[in-house]
Design an enzyme around this catalytic site. Structure first.
Site, PDB file in Angstrom:
ATOM      1  N   LYS A 297       0.853  -1.200   0.000  1.00  0.00           N
ATOM      2  CA  LYS A 297       0.000   0.000   0.000  1.00  0.00           C
ATOM      3  C   LYS A 297       0.885   1.245   0.000  1.00  0.00           C
ATOM      4  CE  LYS A 297      -3.801  -2.388   2.181  1.00  0.00           C
ATOM      5  NZ  LYS A 297      -4.487  -2.816   3.395  1.00  0.00           N
TER       6      LYS A 297
ATOM      7  N   GLN B 141      -4.746  -1.649   9.597  1.00  0.00           N
ATOM      8  CA  GLN B 141      -4.640  -2.977   8.993  1.00  0.00           C
ATOM      9  C   GLN B 141      -5.194  -4.046   9.936  1.00  0.00           C
ATOM     10  OE1 GLN B 141      -3.408  -3.509   5.801  1.00  0.00           O
ATOM     11  NE2 GLN B 141      -4.016  -5.631   6.077  1.00  0.00           N
TER      12      GLN B 141
ATOM     13  N   ASP C 113     -11.481   2.130   3.438  1.00  0.00           N
ATOM     14  CA  ASP C 113     -11.752   0.685   3.332  1.00  0.00           C
ATOM     15  C   ASP C 113     -13.260   0.424   3.193  1.00  0.00           C
ATOM     16  OD1 ASP C 113      -9.465  -0.880   3.293  1.00  0.00           O
ATOM     17  OD2 ASP C 113      -9.239  -0.946   5.471  1.00  0.00           O
TER      18      ASP C 113
END
Ligand code: NDP
Length: 284
Positions: free
Chosen positions: A53, A97, A120
């Site tokens: 990422k 995460q 997300d």
């Protein structure tokens, strides 16, 4: 033989679009979108995802920050960092995460992220807005799946779509997106009876079961579109949830593993972060 839906190529095209849009926006606003990723602990798979990422976001021209916290960080400390990043003007997209260590409640952290920065698409506000078709961030993997189907010009309207898996991050949202595009959707899971028979009815089959090579060629309707979300490392090779060798002989289109859905997930994260910047500056 099925035609391959190469997520890697679809992703590359979207990344180029994102990168040139960032260049334009920088000229217009003097700013670039910012993505902050928070990771706790040393889980090797999570480290790889986060490194990818970071690498991708920098390459495309984003301002990129990774906050690497030791496993011993308390929930309160983590929430303080989330709060700081929620209020940081340079940050448009913020994600923590997953999975998190056992002493941290995933929900508490997901709920703490500002819905405006939740790229997300996991915050209940975004989940709810997606359900009712309001402005939201679409979760990255399901969004990538739909982009791949659209890339080959396949019209979902009226088609039978079967989704294997009902997780909050893949199965449920992908089902909703297929429904939005007027497919007739069947969601299956571990208690579904006669799964091969249900799959055989599918014009479009999206597989997110987390079981290596579970779906065999004889489960697939000839000519069907098969999207394999699964990803497993077996004997140093990456495999999906679909047995590719038998499936590609029957399907019309199939996404490979690797080079299928995987590259789309990070790409849609970049897309959502850019979108967040545009929302903030009234450009969307
Ligand atoms: P989960 O484990 O959260 O969900 C799996 C789902 O599959 C569950 O709903 C489960 O049913 C169902 N399932 C499991 N076994 C069977 C079976 N034998 N028959 C029918 N249904 C079954 O997984 P995720 O949704 O998070 O991920 C799915 C896969 O996708 C994994 O391999 C994961 O690594 C991969 N993935 C890949 C991404 C990418 O970027 N390429 C991103 C995210 C995930 P039940 O609800 O009844 O338990």
């Amino acid at each position: 033989m099925a035609e391959l839906i190469k997520g890697k190529e679809v992703a590359q095209k979207i990344r180029e679009e994102v990168s040139s849009e960032i260049e334009e926006l920088q000229k217009k606003t003097g700013k670039v979108p910012g993505l902050a990723v928070v990771i706790m602990g040393e889980d090797p798979a999570s480290q790889t995802y986060v490194n990818n990422k970071e690498k991708t976001s920098k390459k495309l021209g984003f301002h990129s920050e990774v906050h690497r916290l030791p496993e011993s960080t308390t929930q309160e400390e983590l929430l303080q960092l989330v709060d700081r990043l929620n209020n940081d003007d340079n940050i448009n997209g913020l994600l923590v995460q997953l999975p998190l260590p056992d002493h941290i409640e995933d929900e508490a952290v997901i709920h703490a992220i500002s819905p405006e920065k939740d790229v997300d698409g996991f915050h209940p506000v975004n989940v709810g807005n997606m359900m009712i078709g309001e402005k939201c961030y679409i979760p990255c993997t399901p969004h990538g799946v739909i982009k791949m189907i659209e890339h080959v010009g396949y019209d979902l309207k009226g088609k039978n779509a079967v989704v294997i898996g009902r997780s909050n991050i893949v199965g449920k949202p992908v089902s909703l997106l297929l429904l939005d595009r007027h497919a007739t959707v069947t969601i299956t899971h571990s208690r579904t009876q006669d799964l091969p028979g249900v799959c055989k009815q599918a014009d479009v089959l999206v597989v997110a079961a987390g079981k290596p090579e579970m779906v065999k060629g004889d489960w697939i309707k000839p000519g069907a579109v098969v999207i394999d979300v699964g990803i497993h490392r077996i004997d140093d090779k990456l495999k999906g949830d679909v047995e590719f060798e038998s499936a590609e002989k029957v399907a019309g289109y199939i996404s490979p593993v690797p080079g299928g859905v995987g590259p789309m997930t990070i790409t849609m994260l970049m897309h959502n972060t850019l979108q967040s910047f545009k929302f903030k500056h009234g450009l969307e």
